[in-house]
Write an enzyme that holds these catalytic residues in place. Sequence first.
Site, PDB file in Angstrom:
ATOM      1  N   LYS A 128     -34.016 -15.181 190.246  1.00  0.00           N
ATOM      2  CA  LYS A 128     -33.895 -15.586 191.649  1.00  0.00           C
ATOM      3  C   LYS A 128     -32.457 -15.451 192.163  1.00  0.00           C
ATOM      4  CE  LYS A 128     -37.865 -18.762 191.493  1.00  0.00           C
ATOM      5  NZ  LYS A 128     -38.350 -20.130 191.840  1.00  0.00           N
ATOM      6  N   TYR A 141     -45.382 -15.703 198.019  1.00  0.00           N
ATOM      7  CA  TYR A 141     -45.599 -17.147 197.859  1.00  0.00           C
ATOM      8  C   TYR A 141     -46.713 -17.666 198.765  1.00  0.00           C
ATOM      9  CZ  TYR A 141     -41.539 -17.768 194.788  1.00  0.00           C
ATOM     10  OH  TYR A 141     -40.659 -17.741 193.730  1.00  0.00           O
ATOM     11  N   ASN A 164     -33.997 -22.655 190.811  1.00  0.00           N
ATOM     12  CA  ASN A 164     -34.294 -22.837 189.387  1.00  0.00           C
ATOM     13  C   ASN A 164     -34.285 -21.527 188.599  1.00  0.00           C
ATOM     14  OD1 ASN A 164     -36.600 -21.802 190.451  1.00  0.00           O
ATOM     15  ND2 ASN A 164     -37.915 -23.546 189.978  1.00  0.00           N
ATOM     16  N   HIS A 195     -38.633 -17.091 188.254  1.00  0.00           N
ATOM     17  CA  HIS A 195     -40.073 -17.247 188.515  1.00  0.00           C
ATOM     18  C   HIS A 195     -40.830 -16.669 187.330  1.00  0.00           C
ATOM     19  CE1 HIS A 195     -44.017 -16.847 190.427  1.00  0.00           C
ATOM     20  NE2 HIS A 195     -44.061 -15.670 189.827  1.00  0.00           N
ATOM     21  N   GLU A 210     -48.880 -10.648 192.087  1.00  0.00           N
ATOM     22  CA  GLU A 210     -47.419 -10.588 192.234  1.00  0.00           C
ATOM     23  C   GLU A 210     -46.877  -9.195 191.894  1.00  0.00           C
ATOM     24  OE1 GLU A 210     -46.999 -15.294 190.948  1.00  0.00           O
ATOM     25  OE2 GLU A 210     -46.261 -13.740 189.599  1.00  0.00           O
TER      26      GLU A 210
HETATM   27  P1  IDP Z   1     -43.098 -22.726 189.285  1.00  0.00           P
HETATM   28  O1  IDP Z   1     -42.050 -21.746 189.762  1.00  0.00           O
HETATM   29  O2  IDP Z   1     -42.568 -23.589 188.182  1.00  0.00           O
HETATM   30  O3  IDP Z   1     -44.430 -22.083 188.970  1.00  0.00           O
HETATM   31  P2  IDP Z   1     -44.315 -23.671 191.761  1.00  0.00           P
HETATM   32  O4  IDP Z   1     -44.965 -24.993 191.910  1.00  0.00           O
HETATM   33  O5  IDP Z   1     -45.184 -22.452 191.675  1.00  0.00           O
HETATM   34  O6  IDP Z   1     -43.335 -23.760 190.492  1.00  0.00           O
HETATM   35  O7  IDP Z   1     -43.317 -23.522 192.992  1.00  0.00           O
HETATM   36  C1  IDP Z   1     -42.751 -22.261 193.316  1.00  0.00           C
HETATM   37  C2  IDP Z   1     -41.273 -22.452 193.571  1.00  0.00           C
HETATM   38  O8  IDP Z   1     -41.095 -23.296 194.730  1.00  0.00           O
HETATM   39  C3  IDP Z   1     -40.496 -23.191 192.469  1.00  0.00           C
HETATM   40  O9  IDP Z   1     -40.116 -22.370 191.402  1.00  0.00           O
HETATM   41  C4  IDP Z   1     -39.307 -23.733 193.254  1.00  0.00           C
HETATM   42  O10 IDP Z   1     -38.341 -22.713 193.502  1.00  0.00           O
HETATM   43  C5  IDP Z   1     -39.956 -24.129 194.564  1.00  0.00           C
HETATM   44  N1  IDP Z   1     -40.413 -25.536 194.549  1.00  0.00           N
HETATM   45  C6  IDP Z   1     -41.511 -26.041 193.939  1.00  0.00           C
HETATM   46  N2  IDP Z   1     -41.638 -27.369 194.133  1.00  0.00           N
HETATM   47  C7  IDP Z   1     -40.572 -27.722 194.889  1.00  0.00           C
HETATM   48  C8  IDP Z   1     -40.125 -28.975 195.439  1.00  0.00           C
HETATM   49  O11 IDP Z   1     -40.745 -30.031 195.274  1.00  0.00           O
HETATM   50  N3  IDP Z   1     -38.981 -28.940 196.183  1.00  0.00           N
HETATM   51  C9  IDP Z   1     -38.276 -27.779 196.403  1.00  0.00           C
HETATM   52  N4  IDP Z   1     -38.667 -26.591 195.910  1.00  0.00           N
HETATM   53  C10 IDP Z   1     -39.791 -26.565 195.168  1.00  0.00           C
HETATM   54 MG    MG Z   2     -45.586 -20.975 190.314  1.00  0.00          MG
END
Ligand code: IDP
Ligand code: MG
Length: 139
Positions: A11, A51, A114, A117, A128
């Site tokens: 990312k 997304y 984070n 992905h 994707e």
């Molecule tokens: P993942 O990447 O661990 O699969 P997902 O729930 O699919 O997590 O969410 C996609 C992305 O959205 C996350 O990697 C993160 O960048 C962002 N995200 C998810 N939950 C939150 C949140 O509660 N606050 C802010 N960003 C979030």
């Molecule tokens: Mg995800």
Amino acid sequence: MASEQTLCLIKPDAVKAGNIGHIITLIENNDFTIRKLKMLEMNREIAEKFYSVHKGKHFYENLVEFMTSGPIVAIVLDRDNAIAGFRELAGSTDSWKAAEGTIRHLYGTDNQENAVHGSDSPESFEYEHGVIFESCNCH
Ligand code: IDP
Ligand code: MG
């Protein structure tokens, strides 16, 4: 177990911080084989499509902003149990909660920024992969 593919995105936060090499080293040290790799900048349309499963969630708008904020690296990985295995290597979504040694623990900042992905199912991977490597002409 049969070989499987998953999609990793490095990312914008991790690209800006200069962590592409560190993350690829971790990936290779965990026996994933790189099948495809490209650097690109998502535009809004591609980020929204990628997304779309999260549309309407409280973090969706910020996520699209973040993912279009700079270049990313998209990588197709191959390994036994690649989907679950890469998500394990990535760590919990919230970098603060990610286990020691995981990519998000090492290189993530918070819940949103984070570092990586990883696809969460074979269906997500197909979708994707299509968005990034077939319908996207971003560069
Ligand atoms: P993942 O990447 O661990 O699969 P997902 O729930 O699919 O997590 O969410 C996609 C992305 O959205 C996350 O990697 C993160 O960048 C962002 N995200 C998810 N939950 C939150 C949140 O509660 N606050 C802010 N960003 C979030
Ligand atoms: Mg995800």
